[in-house]
Design an enzyme around this catalytic site. Structure first.
Site, mmCIF file in Angstrom:
data_model
loop_
_atom_site.group_PDB
_atom_site.id
_atom_site.type_symbol
_atom_site.label_atom_id
_atom_site.label_comp_id
_atom_site.label_asym_id
_atom_site.label_seq_id
_atom_site.Cartn_x
_atom_site.Cartn_y
_atom_site.Cartn_z
ATOM 1 N N ASP A 1 -0.564 6.112 -0.821
ATOM 2 C CA ASP A 1 -2.003 6.052 -0.472
ATOM 3 C C ASP A 1 -2.759 7.386 -0.575
ATOM 4 O OD1 ASP A 1 -1.102 3.517 0.092
ATOM 5 O OD2 ASP A 1 -1.668 3.520 2.209
ATOM 6 N N LYS B 1 -1.410 -2.597 -1.826
ATOM 7 C CA LYS B 1 -0.791 -3.213 -0.650
ATOM 8 C C LYS B 1 -1.859 -3.538 0.403
ATOM 9 C CE LYS B 1 0.578 1.245 1.435
ATOM 10 N NZ LYS B 1 -0.306 1.202 2.605
ATOM 11 N N CYS C 1 0.979 4.762 7.363
ATOM 12 C CA CYS C 1 1.541 4.058 6.201
ATOM 13 C C CYS C 1 2.864 4.641 5.725
ATOM 14 C CB CYS C 1 0.517 4.020 5.078
ATOM 15 S SG CYS C 1 -0.872 2.925 5.494
#
Ligand code: TIU
Length: 221
Positions: free
Chosen positions: A24, A129, A162
């Protein structure tokens, strides 16, 4: 096999079965005007790791080892956004709403892109995701299994959200995970430190951690 000095004890990887997972590294989390700032965070500290993540990518590319990039990203119709995730918190703007970099956390919007300095190149795996963990609802496990991957090196943001979630998912699936300490960051320095401690405590209950320089020296980059 290659042994990397690490915490809580040396990490041994199989070069033919090791992939890098960069979590990310998106404008939405790292630049002003994105989702991270909408949550009330000071996003400036995350940008500091970009050069180290870029160097880590360069190391894996030079070795010809697989690279996975993830994005936290929802479908434009928000059909993969649980109402509870959209409703959470008291932010004035929410996932799917418009901002200066387009709709927050929506696939294909300018703010959802990975920063150019650490962007995927052709041949690398890209995962969109809908959750915090990269294994949830993505097919990542099948992709790794098809390539015989057993060892995962982790980088990206944020350490305790994450990245840690994905490391825990990977650990439960039998992968050996190594977190590169200076290639991950949190909006909260004490959460980064705490997450690394949680991952490596109890004999590496979730995995290992090491600085980038130690990994680079061990693999001979
Ligand atoms: N808020 C926060 O720290 N993180 C996220 O919402 N997503 C990721 O960590 N990528």
């Amino acid at each position: 096999m290659i042994t990397v000095p690490a915490s809580p004890y040396p990490y041994t990887l199989d070069p033919a079965r090791t992939a890098l997972v960069v979590i990310d590294m998106q404008r939405d989390f790292i630049e002003p005007g994105g989702f991270g700032e909408a949550l009330g965070n000071d996003v400036s500290r995350l940008a500091a790791i970009v050069p180290t993540v870029a160097a880590l990518l360069a190391l894996f590319r030079a070795k010809g080892w697989p690279v996975v990039h993830t994005r936290e990203a929802h479908r434009p119709d928000l059909s993969d956004l649980p109402p509870a995730k959209r409703a959470r918190g008291s932010a004035p703007v929410r996932i799917g709403d418009g901002g200066p970099m387009g709709r927050l956390l929506v696939r294909g919007e300018p703010g959802n892109a990975i920063l150019p300095a650490v962007a995927p190149i052709p041949g690398e795996i890209e995962i969109d995701k809908p959750g915090k963990g990269a294994f949830y609802a993505t097919g990542l496990q099948e992709i790794l299994q098809a390539r015989g991957i057993t060892h995962l090196v982790f980088a990206g943001v944020t350490t305790e959200v994450c990245v840690q979630t994905t490391m825990r998912e990977a650990n439960d699936r039998g992968y050996e995970g190594l977190l590169v300490e200076d290639a991950t960051e949190s909006y909260f320095p004490h959460f980064k430190a705490g997450a690394i401690e949680m991952i490596t405590a109890q004999g590496g209950i979730v995995g290992w951690s090491t600085p980038f320089a130690a990994l680079k020296q061990a693999v001979g980059g």
